[in-house]
Design a protein around this motif. Structure first.
Motif, PDB file in Angstrom:
ATOM      1  N   ARG A 160       0.484   3.885  -5.862  1.00  0.00           N
ATOM      2  CA  ARG A 160      -0.036   2.698  -6.562  1.00  0.00           C
ATOM      3  C   ARG A 160      -1.553   2.603  -6.453  1.00  0.00           C
ATOM      4  NH1 ARG A 160       3.339  -2.270  -5.059  1.00  0.00           N
ATOM      5  NH2 ARG A 160       4.795  -1.088  -6.345  1.00  0.00           N
ATOM      6  N   GLN A 161      -2.137   2.883  -5.265  1.00  0.00           N
ATOM      7  CA  GLN A 161      -3.579   2.751  -5.064  1.00  0.00           C
ATOM      8  C   GLN A 161      -4.239   4.130  -5.109  1.00  0.00           C
ATOM      9  OE1 GLN A 161      -1.393   1.178  -2.999  1.00  0.00           O
ATOM     10  NE2 GLN A 161      -1.679  -0.935  -3.722  1.00  0.00           N
ATOM     11  N   SER A 162      -5.559   4.151  -5.400  1.00  0.00           N
ATOM     12  CA  SER A 162      -6.316   5.398  -5.446  1.00  0.00           C
ATOM     13  C   SER A 162      -6.621   5.877  -4.029  1.00  0.00           C
ATOM     14  CB  SER A 162      -7.613   5.186  -6.225  1.00  0.00           C
ATOM     15  OG  SER A 162      -8.443   4.284  -5.526  1.00  0.00           O
ATOM     16  N   GLY A 163      -7.158   7.120  -3.920  1.00  0.00           N
ATOM     17  CA  GLY A 163      -7.487   7.657  -2.608  1.00  0.00           C
ATOM     18  C   GLY A 163      -8.575   6.844  -1.916  1.00  0.00           C
ATOM     19  N   LEU A 182       0.846  -1.195   0.000  1.00  0.00           N
ATOM     20  CA  LEU A 182       0.000   0.000   0.000  1.00  0.00           C
ATOM     21  C   LEU A 182       0.886   1.252   0.000  1.00  0.00           C
ATOM     22  CD1 LEU A 182      -2.948   1.042   0.225  1.00  0.00           C
ATOM     23  CD2 LEU A 182      -2.557   1.231   2.683  1.00  0.00           C
ATOM     24  N   THR A 183       0.778   2.051  -1.088  1.00  0.00           N
ATOM     25  CA  THR A 183       1.574   3.288  -1.205  1.00  0.00           C
ATOM     26  C   THR A 183       0.671   4.411  -1.681  1.00  0.00           C
ATOM     27  OG1 THR A 183       2.185   2.870  -3.514  1.00  0.00           O
ATOM     28  CG2 THR A 183       3.629   1.959  -1.804  1.00  0.00           C
ATOM     29  N   GLY A 184       1.194   5.644  -1.644  1.00  0.00           N
ATOM     30  CA  GLY A 184       0.434   6.811  -2.088  1.00  0.00           C
ATOM     31  C   GLY A 184       0.390   6.949  -3.596  1.00  0.00           C
ATOM     32  N   GLU A 220      -9.252   3.609  -2.362  1.00  0.00           N
ATOM     33  CA  GLU A 220      -8.701   2.309  -1.954  1.00  0.00           C
ATOM     34  C   GLU A 220      -7.858   2.450  -0.683  1.00  0.00           C
ATOM     35  OE1 GLU A 220      -8.397   0.332  -6.431  1.00  0.00           O
ATOM     36  OE2 GLU A 220      -6.658   1.277  -5.508  1.00  0.00           O
ATOM     37  N   ARG A 221      -7.082   3.546  -0.617  1.00  0.00           N
ATOM     38  CA  ARG A 221      -6.265   3.751   0.577  1.00  0.00           C
ATOM     39  C   ARG A 221      -7.161   4.014   1.807  1.00  0.00           C
ATOM     40  NH1 ARG A 221      -3.448   7.041  -2.997  1.00  0.00           N
ATOM     41  NH2 ARG A 221      -3.987   8.940  -1.851  1.00  0.00           N
ATOM     42  N   SER A 222      -8.255   4.788   1.604  1.00  0.00           N
ATOM     43  CA  SER A 222      -9.156   5.073   2.726  1.00  0.00           C
ATOM     44  C   SER A 222      -9.839   3.803   3.216  1.00  0.00           C
ATOM     45  CB  SER A 222     -10.191   6.113   2.295  1.00  0.00           C
ATOM     46  OG  SER A 222      -9.568   7.324   1.971  1.00  0.00           O
ATOM     47  N   THR A 226      -8.696   0.706   2.946  1.00  0.00           N
ATOM     48  CA  THR A 226      -7.686  -0.100   3.650  1.00  0.00           C
ATOM     49  C   THR A 226      -7.454   0.452   5.058  1.00  0.00           C
ATOM     50  OG1 THR A 226      -6.625  -0.559   1.536  1.00  0.00           O
ATOM     51  CG2 THR A 226      -5.339  -0.976   3.520  1.00  0.00           C
ATOM     52  N   THR A 227      -7.401   1.789   5.163  1.00  0.00           N
ATOM     53  CA  THR A 227      -7.140   2.414   6.466  1.00  0.00           C
ATOM     54  C   THR A 227      -8.243   2.093   7.474  1.00  0.00           C
ATOM     55  OG1 THR A 227      -5.960   4.201   5.368  1.00  0.00           O
ATOM     56  CG2 THR A 227      -6.671   4.606   7.617  1.00  0.00           C
TER      57      THR A 227
END
Length: 723
Positions: free
Chosen positions: A657-660, A653-655, A662-664, A666-667
């Motif tokens: 590779r994934q969309s905003g 998970l990086t800033g 997707e990151r939210s 996962t968080t």
């Protein structure tokens, strides 16, 4: 509701307009009769003006007069064109003579300029270098530091008695070389002058450019007292004037700071001077009268002093050049002839100006006559246009009059307006019914909003329990973190001490002779250096001591060398023993500290990872949490790997590779997995519904289960999640 209210307001205004029109029907009838009378009056007035038109001039007669005036003016135009052509030639001749005068004056100024005369002398010697100097003068702004012109241009010898001696210190290439002060400017100048064609030099031209980084140089061979005692006047560097940045070239390349000059050869003790300048072994030059002495020492045998002399030649490049009287006389003559021609040209210009004034007066008279004819013609055309306009207005008024006379009656118009008012009233009744239905729906929404507010209050009531749980977990974490930091500090200090002692050992080995270093390197490669104990090393030292005693009578230096090496070996042995003890102690401490916290950390991460993977499985994706160990404990981390698509593998998970969204997502799943272990009073996640709106209901359901305690431990109940 707002749209319906707006539609009702519009219909109300329409109804009011229709009502006003009903009230104004009588007034409109009176206005119609009045307007009919006004139109009839205008038509009678305009028709009377058409029946009695004013007397107009003949336009063809006016045009004939204008053509006659134009024919007369064409001759004046021809004269003006001829005059302007003669004026252009006069101006060109004047400009040419002015250019001749300006060019001759510039050449006279250049003859009086010392640097320009030196540049012309350089041109006669090396045309390519002279062109390069001219380019450099116009492009100094392209360089970081000042680039200096050849020494023959920018160097001067104030005392002419030393000119021959100082020029003899230079060779030809050193007199005509460009000097830079930094490597960046050296590369830039080479690119312009030698590698590229931007400077416009002759094809195949090679320009000498110099740069050397500054280092310590050999000092002057004699101090000032010795210099005077041997009959010398001074060093060459003190008898030349140049820019400060050029001094490094004169000392590094020309050695002027080591070249002594004595104008009176009878005062110079040549033999003593040879010994003085060669005592440091490097040799130097000195000038005695009209002789250049180059002193050096033999590189073999007794290193005898050798001196090579040559006579000085008269200086040709560092001397000031004089102005050629023939060239100056020719330039003065050119200026005089150009000024005489310019006087004749100015007299012709005055005559042409007088002729131009006469023609301008004729032009003014023509313009006045032509403008008068134009005004008469315009008056006739305007009158004709006015009569045509009156005819059109009469026809338009007749149509208006016909429309007013055939307008519908007042009763018919009143019936139409009443029908229109009835239709508007029916529309307003329909809108009122729809508005009532919308109000009832809003009441239902308000009830739902009240229920949501009560749920929010319930969430706030669970906050205190979550804070107590988080406080308990945080205390355990802080204790474990303090133990880890203490162990890490001990490890770092011990590691630095071991490295320092290892560097000392390597320095001692490097200070030994080549044979010892080769033997030591061989022992390191085969591992035998670690096979022998301290006692074995001491036994070997005793054997070597006995061998040294056997040769001590013939070579005392070997004994001293042995004693010195023995002390060094003893120091190295003690250092190695201390280092091994320190290393073993630090390794034990590090292992004990790591055994205390690493299993608990791995168990904690495994528990969180299990819940995290299960949460991703429920949404048809994959997720995993791993510990990322590192030799440096400060760089330990937890890696989060996710997979949102069937055709890809688990990715970090990086800033980028994934969309905003997707990151939210996962968080928030990671925070939900931490709820049973962490003591966080609340969690805040943004953009959870921006990219993955289809998961919003799923997230809400999971959050509700966590907060109510379904499928979680007692400590997870009452958690707050703000999105």
């Amino acid at each position: 509701m707002k749209n319906k209210w707006g539609e009702n307001d519009k219909l109300e205004r329409d109804a009011e307009d229709v009502t006003n029109k009903l009230d104004g029907l009588k007034r409109a009838e009176k206005e119609r009769v009045k307007k009919i009378k006004e139109i009839q009056g205008h038509n009678e007035k305009w028709q009377k003006e058409l029946d009695n038109p004013p007397k107009l001039e003949d336009v063809e007669a006016i045009n004939a007069e204008m053509r006659k005036v134009n024919r007369e003016h064409s001759q004046t135009t021809t004269r003006m064109e001829d005059l302007q052509e003669r004026q252009r030639k006069n101006v060109d001749s004047s400009a040419a003579q002015q250019a001749n005068i300006s060019g001759a004056l510039d050449q006279l100024k250049n003859l009086e300029d010392e640097r320009h005369r030196k540049l012309e002398k350089l041109r006669s010697w090396d045309r390519d270098m002279a062109d390069a100097v001219v380019w450099l003068r116009n492009h100094q702004d392209k360089f970081k530091m000042e680039v200096f012109e050849p020494p023959m241009i920018c160097c001067t010898v104030p005392d002419r008695r030393y000119t021959d001696a100082i020029e003899a210190c230079f060779n030809q290439d050193q007199l005509k070389i460009l000097v830079t002060q930094c490597e960046e400017d050296y590369a830039t100048l080479n690119n312009y002058l030698n590698d590229g064609e931007q400077a416009g030099l002759r094809k195949g031209a090679r320009i000498n450019i110099w740069f050397r980084p500054k280092v310590d140089l050999s000092p002057p061979p004699m101090n000032e007292a010795e210099l005077k005692a041997l009959g010398f006047d001074d060093y060459a560097i003190n008898k030349i004037e140049c820019p400060d940045g050029l001094l490094w070239f004169l000392t590094r390349e020309v050695n002027l700071h080591r070249t002594a000059i004595g104008l009176d050869a009878s005062r110079v003790d040549v033999n003593a001077a040879m010994e003085a300048v060669s005592r440091d072994g490097s040799g130097a030059k000195f000038i005695a009268g009209r002789a250049m002495n180059t002193v050096s020492r033999s590189r073999y045998g007794k290193r005898a002093v050798a001196n090579m002399t040559k006579d000085l030649r008269p200086a040709r490049n560092l001397v000031s050049s004089t102005i050629d009287p023939e060239i100056k006389k020719k330039l003065d003559q050119t200026i005089q002839e150009a000024r005489q021609a310019l006087e004749v040209i100015n007299e012709d210009a005055n005559n042409l100006a007088a002729e131009e004034r006469e023609i301008r007066a004729e032009e003014a008279l023509f313009k006045k006559t032509f403008d008068a004819l134009e005004a008469r013609k315009k008056a006739v055309n305007n009158q004709k246009k006015h009569l045509a306009t009156l005819t059109a207005k009469i026809e338009t008024n007749k149509n208006k009059l016909r429309d007013l006379e055939n307008a519908p009656s007042v009763e018919d118009e009143r019936a139409k307006l009443k029908k229109r008012l009835f239709e508007i009233s029916k529309k307003r009744v329909r809108i009122v019914k729809e508005y009532t239905q919308l109000i009832r729906a809003a009441i239902a929404d308000q009830v739902e909003a009240t229920r949501s507010g009560l749920e929010f209050l319930q969430v706030g009531a669970n906050k205190n329990a979550l804070e107590a749980l988080c406080q308990e977990k945080d205390e355990k974490y802080q204790r474990a973190l303090a133990e880890f930091e203490e162990a890490d500090q001990i490890f770092v200090a011990t590691k630095a001490d071991a490295k320092k002692k290892r560097d000392i050992s390597l320095d001692l080995v490097r200070s030994m002779d080549q044979e010892f270093q080769q033997q030591f390197a061989k022992m390191e490669m085969d591992g035998s250096v670690h096979d022998r104990s301290v006692n074995d090393l001491r036994t070997e030292l005793d054997v070597q001591q006995a061998n040294l005693d056997m040769i001590s009578l013939t070579n005392p230096g070997v004994v001293e060398q042995y004693d010195r090496r023995k002390k060094e070996i003893e120091a190295l042995t003690k250092t190695l023993e201390d280092r091994e003890k320190s290393t073993r102690k630090v390794e034990r401490e590090i292992k004990n500290a790591r055994d205390r916290w690493q299993p608990a950390l791995e168990q904690l991460v495994a528990s969180i990872g299990k819940k995290f993977s299960a949460a991703f499985d429920r949404i048809g994706c994959a997720g995993e949490i791993r510990i990322s160990p590192h030799d440096d404990y400060d760089k330990w981390a937890i890696d989060i790997l996710v997979k949102f698509r069937d055709n890809e593998k688990l990715q970090l998970l990086t800033g980028q590779r994934q969309s905003g969204g997707e990151r939210s997502l996962t968080t928030i799943l990671y925070l939900m997995s931490l709820t049973e272990e962490a003591r966080t009073p609340f969690s805040l996640v943004d953009e959870i519904n921006q990219v993955l709106p289809f998961l919003t209901l799923f997230i809400r359901e999971v959050l509700t289960k966590f907060s109510e305690g379904h499928g979680s431990t007692r400590r997870a109940r009452g958690a707050q999640f703000l999105g």
